[in-house]
Motif scaffolding. Structure first.
Motif, PDB file in Angstrom:
ATOM      1  N   ARG A 131       0.844  -1.196   0.000  1.00 11.74           N
ATOM      2  CA  ARG A 131       0.000   0.000   0.000  1.00 11.74           C
ATOM      3  C   ARG A 131       0.882   1.250   0.000  1.00 11.74           C
ATOM      4  NH1 ARG A 131      -4.522   0.280   4.484  1.00 11.74           N
ATOM      5  NH2 ARG A 131      -5.235  -1.486   3.174  1.00 11.74           N
ATOM      6  N   ALA A 132       0.678   2.045  -0.970  1.00 13.99           N
ATOM      7  CA  ALA A 132       1.479   3.278  -1.072  1.00 13.99           C
ATOM      8  C   ALA A 132       1.101   4.227   0.060  1.00 13.99           C
ATOM      9  CB  ALA A 132       1.232   3.947  -2.424  1.00 13.99           C
ATOM     10  N   PRO A 133       2.103   4.844   0.693  1.00 12.38           N
ATOM     11  CA  PRO A 133       1.799   5.794   1.791  1.00 12.38           C
ATOM     12  C   PRO A 133       1.005   6.987   1.270  1.00 12.38           C
ATOM     13  CG  PRO A 133       4.099   5.963   1.132  1.00 12.38           C
ATOM     14  CD  PRO A 133       3.550   4.770   0.425  1.00 12.38           C
ATOM     15  N   GLN A 134      -0.018   7.323   2.039  1.00  6.60           N
ATOM     16  CA  GLN A 134      -0.855   8.461   1.651  1.00  6.60           C
ATOM     17  C   GLN A 134      -0.244   9.750   2.189  1.00  6.60           C
ATOM     18  OE1 GLN A 134      -4.788   7.677   3.097  1.00  6.60           O
ATOM     19  NE2 GLN A 134      -5.153   5.995   1.668  1.00  6.60           N
ATOM     20  N   THR A 135       0.174  10.577   1.312  1.00  7.47           N
ATOM     21  CA  THR A 135       0.761  11.862   1.675  1.00  7.47           C
ATOM     22  C   THR A 135      -0.222  12.982   1.371  1.00  7.47           C
ATOM     23  OG1 THR A 135       1.789  12.054  -0.509  1.00  7.47           O
ATOM     24  CG2 THR A 135       3.093  11.025   1.250  1.00  7.47           C
ATOM     25  N   ARG A 136      -0.365  13.834   2.356  1.00  8.37           N
ATOM     26  CA  ARG A 136      -1.274  14.954   2.184  1.00  8.37           C
ATOM     27  C   ARG A 136      -0.571  16.056   1.416  1.00  8.37           C
ATOM     28  NH1 ARG A 136      -4.474  18.048   7.092  1.00  8.37           N
ATOM     29  NH2 ARG A 136      -5.801  19.375   5.768  1.00  8.37           N
ATOM     30  N   PRO A 137      -1.161  16.580   0.404  1.00  9.68           N
ATOM     31  CA  PRO A 137      -0.502  17.658  -0.348  1.00  9.68           C
ATOM     32  C   PRO A 137      -0.252  18.872   0.534  1.00  9.68           C
ATOM     33  CG  PRO A 137      -2.817  17.453  -0.975  1.00  9.68           C
ATOM     34  CD  PRO A 137      -2.509  16.266  -0.116  1.00  9.68           C
ATOM     35  N   ARG A 138       0.954  19.390   0.455  1.00 10.53           N
ATOM     36  CA  ARG A 138       1.318  20.551   1.271  1.00 10.53           C
ATOM     37  C   ARG A 138       0.596  21.822   0.846  1.00 10.53           C
ATOM     38  NH1 ARG A 138       7.910  20.127   2.056  1.00 10.53           N
ATOM     39  NH2 ARG A 138       7.931  18.100   3.164  1.00 10.53           N
ATOM     40  N   TRP A 139       0.282  21.926  -0.370  1.00 10.68           N
ATOM     41  CA  TRP A 139      -0.286  23.176  -0.912  1.00 10.68           C
ATOM     42  C   TRP A 139      -1.648  22.867  -1.513  1.00 10.68           C
ATOM     43  CZ3 TRP A 139       1.192  27.489   0.811  1.00 10.68           C
ATOM     44  CH2 TRP A 139       0.896  28.682   0.168  1.00 10.68           C
ATOM     45  N   SER A 140      -2.553  22.440  -0.677  1.00 12.35           N
ATOM     46  CA  SER A 140      -3.899  22.115  -1.120  1.00 12.35           C
ATOM     47  C   SER A 140      -4.666  23.396  -1.418  1.00 12.35           C
ATOM     48  CB  SER A 140      -4.622  21.302  -0.041  1.00 12.35           C
ATOM     49  OG  SER A 140      -4.764  22.074   1.137  1.00 12.35           O
ATOM     50  N   PRO A 141      -5.754  23.294  -2.142  1.00  9.16           N
ATOM     51  CA  PRO A 141      -6.559  24.508  -2.409  1.00  9.16           C
ATOM     52  C   PRO A 141      -6.997  25.218  -1.134  1.00  9.16           C
ATOM     53  CG  PRO A 141      -7.206  22.720  -3.854  1.00  9.16           C
ATOM     54  CD  PRO A 141      -6.250  22.124  -2.881  1.00  9.16           C
ATOM     55  N   ARG A 142      -7.311  24.444  -0.101  1.00 12.81           N
ATOM     56  CA  ARG A 142      -7.725  25.091   1.147  1.00 12.81           C
ATOM     57  C   ARG A 142      -6.563  25.844   1.790  1.00 12.81           C
ATOM     58  NH1 ARG A 142     -10.686  22.157   6.323  1.00 12.81           N
ATOM     59  NH2 ARG A 142     -10.844  24.049   7.606  1.00 12.81           N
ATOM     60  N   SER A 143      -5.361  25.245   1.745  1.00 15.63           N
ATOM     61  CA  SER A 143      -4.187  25.930   2.298  1.00 15.63           C
ATOM     62  C   SER A 143      -3.886  27.208   1.528  1.00 15.63           C
ATOM     63  CB  SER A 143      -2.972  25.000   2.270  1.00 15.63           C
ATOM     64  OG  SER A 143      -3.210  23.848   3.044  1.00 15.63           O
ATOM     65  N   GLN A 144      -4.013  27.156   0.216  1.00 15.05           N
ATOM     66  CA  GLN A 144      -3.812  28.363  -0.577  1.00 15.05           C
ATOM     67  C   GLN A 144      -4.812  29.445  -0.207  1.00 15.05           C
ATOM     68  OE1 GLN A 144      -3.793  27.379  -4.735  1.00 15.05           O
ATOM     69  NE2 GLN A 144      -2.318  25.715  -4.499  1.00 15.05           N
ATOM     70  N   ARG A 145      -6.073  29.033  -0.040  1.00 19.85           N
ATOM     71  CA  ARG A 145      -7.099  30.013   0.312  1.00 19.85           C
ATOM     72  C   ARG A 145      -6.831  30.634   1.687  1.00 19.85           C
ATOM     73  NH1 ARG A 145     -10.854  26.899  -0.334  1.00 19.85           N
ATOM     74  NH2 ARG A 145     -11.334  26.301   1.820  1.00 19.85           N
ATOM     75  N   ASP A 146      -6.436  29.810   2.656  1.00 22.01           N
ATOM     76  CA  ASP A 146      -6.133  30.323   3.991  1.00 22.01           C
ATOM     77  C   ASP A 146      -4.938  31.266   3.965  1.00 22.01           C
ATOM     78  OD1 ASP A 146      -8.207  28.802   4.931  1.00 22.01           O
ATOM     79  OD2 ASP A 146      -6.933  27.164   5.672  1.00 22.01           O
ATOM     80  N   PHE A 147      -3.935  30.926   3.149  1.00 26.09           N
ATOM     81  CA  PHE A 147      -2.763  31.795   3.059  1.00 26.09           C
ATOM     82  C   PHE A 147      -3.113  33.134   2.432  1.00 26.09           C
ATOM     83  CE2 PHE A 147       1.116  33.203   0.798  1.00 26.09           C
ATOM     84  CZ  PHE A 147       1.943  33.373   1.902  1.00 26.09           C
ATOM     85  N   LEU A 148      -3.967  33.120   1.428  1.00 27.26           N
ATOM     86  CA  LEU A 148      -4.379  34.381   0.804  1.00 27.26           C
ATOM     87  C   LEU A 148      -5.193  35.233   1.777  1.00 27.26           C
ATOM     88  CD1 LEU A 148      -5.354  33.139  -2.784  1.00 27.26           C
ATOM     89  CD2 LEU A 148      -3.289  34.391  -2.090  1.00 27.26           C
ATOM     90  N   VAL A 149      -6.039  34.587   2.567  1.00 28.69           N
ATOM     91  CA  VAL A 149      -6.789  35.340   3.573  1.00 28.69           C
ATOM     92  C   VAL A 149      -5.846  35.955   4.599  1.00 28.69           C
ATOM     93  CG1 VAL A 149      -8.480  35.133   5.440  1.00 28.69           C
ATOM     94  CG2 VAL A 149      -8.887  33.989   3.256  1.00 28.69           C
ATOM     95  N   PHE A 150      -4.823  35.175   5.005  1.00 28.13           N
ATOM     96  CA  PHE A 150      -3.828  35.693   5.947  1.00 28.13           C
ATOM     97  C   PHE A 150      -3.102  36.909   5.369  1.00 28.13           C
ATOM     98  CE2 PHE A 150       0.750  35.679   6.861  1.00 28.13           C
ATOM     99  CZ  PHE A 150       0.708  36.054   8.194  1.00 28.13           C
ATOM    100  N   LEU A 151      -2.693  36.820   4.105  1.00 27.48           N
ATOM    101  CA  LEU A 151      -2.020  37.954   3.481  1.00 27.48           C
ATOM    102  C   LEU A 151      -2.926  39.162   3.406  1.00 27.48           C
ATOM    103  CD1 LEU A 151      -0.008  36.295   0.551  1.00 27.48           C
ATOM    104  CD2 LEU A 151       0.845  37.095   2.752  1.00 27.48           C
ATOM    105  N   ALA A 152      -4.191  38.946   3.068  1.00 30.54           N
ATOM    106  CA  ALA A 152      -5.130  40.064   2.970  1.00 30.54           C
ATOM    107  C   ALA A 152      -5.311  40.762   4.308  1.00 30.54           C
ATOM    108  CB  ALA A 152      -6.477  39.569   2.430  1.00 30.54           C
ATOM    109  N   MET A 153      -5.261  39.990   5.396  1.00 35.87           N
ATOM    110  CA  MET A 153      -5.428  40.571   6.724  1.00 35.87           C
ATOM    111  C   MET A 153      -4.137  41.190   7.266  1.00 35.87           C
ATOM    112  SD  MET A 153      -8.605  40.170   7.518  1.00 35.87           S
ATOM    113  CE  MET A 153     -10.037  39.139   7.117  1.00 35.87           C
ATOM    114  N   ALA A 154      -3.018  40.545   7.018  1.00 37.03           N
ATOM    115  CA  ALA A 154      -1.766  40.971   7.648  1.00 37.03           C
ATOM    116  C   ALA A 154      -0.994  42.008   6.858  1.00 37.03           C
ATOM    117  CB  ALA A 154      -0.880  39.741   7.888  1.00 37.03           C
ATOM    118  N   LEU A 155      -1.036  41.933   5.537  1.00 38.75           N
ATOM    119  CA  LEU A 155      -0.204  42.834   4.733  1.00 38.75           C
ATOM    120  C   LEU A 155      -0.481  44.313   4.982  1.00 38.75           C
ATOM    121  CD1 LEU A 155       0.246  41.080   1.258  1.00 38.75           C
ATOM    122  CD2 LEU A 155       1.964  41.554   3.015  1.00 38.75           C
ATOM    123  N   PRO A 156      -1.738  44.768   5.074  1.00 41.88           N
ATOM    124  CA  PRO A 156      -1.946  46.201   5.362  1.00 41.88           C
ATOM    125  C   PRO A 156      -1.304  46.646   6.669  1.00 41.88           C
ATOM    126  CG  PRO A 156      -3.969  45.198   4.564  1.00 41.88           C
ATOM    127  CD  PRO A 156      -3.015  44.081   4.804  1.00 41.88           C
TER     128      PRO A 156
END
Length: 315
Positions: free
Chosen positions: A16-41
């Motif tokens: 059985r191949a090990p299941q690896t969670r993608p580091r840069w999932s769509p949800r992670s990208q969305r959360d990072f963009l929200v963080f940038l929108a809040m923190a950058l100003p």
């Protein structure tokens, strides 16, 4: 199980191949963009209005620059050498130390006493708490103007009361020592409410079972305060010690209004103001004094966090 079954080869098990969670999932990208929108100003504002002026001030402190001049001469550490070798350095540093020690010590001690009084369960404590805290939120300019009228030796309220007692009013504004005492009194009066409210919050958060146990053991009110309440208030005291020292070292508005010439009240921050915007127009020299003040603030904060915090008892 028979011997025939033992000789039969076991079926191959698919690896059985090990299941690896993608580091840069769509949800992670969305959360990072929200963080940038809040923190950058906020980060941009801090960088533009805090760190950029700080770095620019470091540069100006190495220049022999007259305020308003289009040219400047690089002098390196010459401004710092001029300050520490001048006759004004002991006076300015001594005034800064005296003003800071007096205002911090009196504000914290009196604030604790006022907090103990406000912690009593009597009628009118809500109004008293508001009245004590009110001066802290008032404008320093307005407070300074009102107290100038009180301390005025000619027509001030204090002078009128002293004349009624057959006494003459001291020359608060002309005597350097009295001027420092006057500004210290007003500064403590204005910031007393801050310390009182913070200490009051600390007193109300003390564990009731511990206080009741001390009372059952026969400890009186004074013993419960010194042996139980005061050690439990050490986190509050540590917080107030840092904030009040930083505030006192940067006190400006009351000094500027009540003693415009800085007679006896030239702290580091006010000396920097006088050198840049007074009769000297020495912007580079003023920037060097500001850097010295920043270094003192940094050292005091680091020392408190590194050594004083060891005495704090967190519950």
């Amino acid at each position: 199980m028979t011997k025939l079954d033992l000789d039969r080869p076991l079926p191959a098990v698919a690896a059985r191949a090990p299941q690896t969670r993608p580091r840069w999932s769509p949800r992670s990208q969305r959360d990072f963009l929200v963080f940038l929108a809040m923190a950058l100003p906020n980060l941009a504002l801090i960088a533009v209005f805090t760190y950029r002026p700080l770095l620019a001030n470091l540069q100006y402190s190495t220049l022999d620059w007259t305020l308003g001049a289009s040219t400047a001469r690089v002098v390196g550490l010459g401004n710092y050498a001029d300050f520490f070798t001048s006759d004004d350095a002991p006076r300015v540093l001594g005034t800064t130390a005296a003003f800071t020690v007096l205002t911090v010590g009196l504000s914290m001690v009196l604030g604790l006493l006022v907090a103990l009084a406000l912690n009593s369960k009597v009628r009118g404590t809500t109004f008293a708490r508001s009245a004590v805290f009110a001066p802290y939120v008032l404008s320093g300019v307005g407070v300074g103007l009102v107290w100038m009228f009180i301390f005025d030796p000619g027509y001030g309220v204090l002078a009128w009361m002293l004349r009624g007692l057959g006494q003459s009013s001291p020359q608060w504004f002309n005597d350097p020592q009295l001027a420092l005492a006057m500004v210290t009194i007003v500064y403590v009066w204005k910031n007393l409410g801050y310390c009182a409210v913070v200490y009051l919050a600390g007193l109300q958060s003390l564990p009731g079972d511990v206080m009741e146990a001390a009372e059952l053991d026969g400890a009186g009110a004074a013993r419960r305060f010194w042996s139980v309440a005061l050690p439990l208030l050490s986190p509050t005291t540590f917080f107030l010690l840092i904030t009040t020292i930083l505030s006192s070292l940067q006190a400006f508005d009351l000094i500027r209004i009540m003693t415009p010439l800085g007679s006896g009240t030239s702290t580091l921050i006010y000396e920097a103001y006088l050198q840049a915007f007074g009769a000297y127009n020495r912007a580079g020299y003023s920037a060097a004094i500001s850097v010295i003040l920043f270094a003192i603030l940094l050292i005091v904060t680091v020392v408190q966090i590194r050594f004083v915090e060891r005495k704090v008892h967190y519950s």
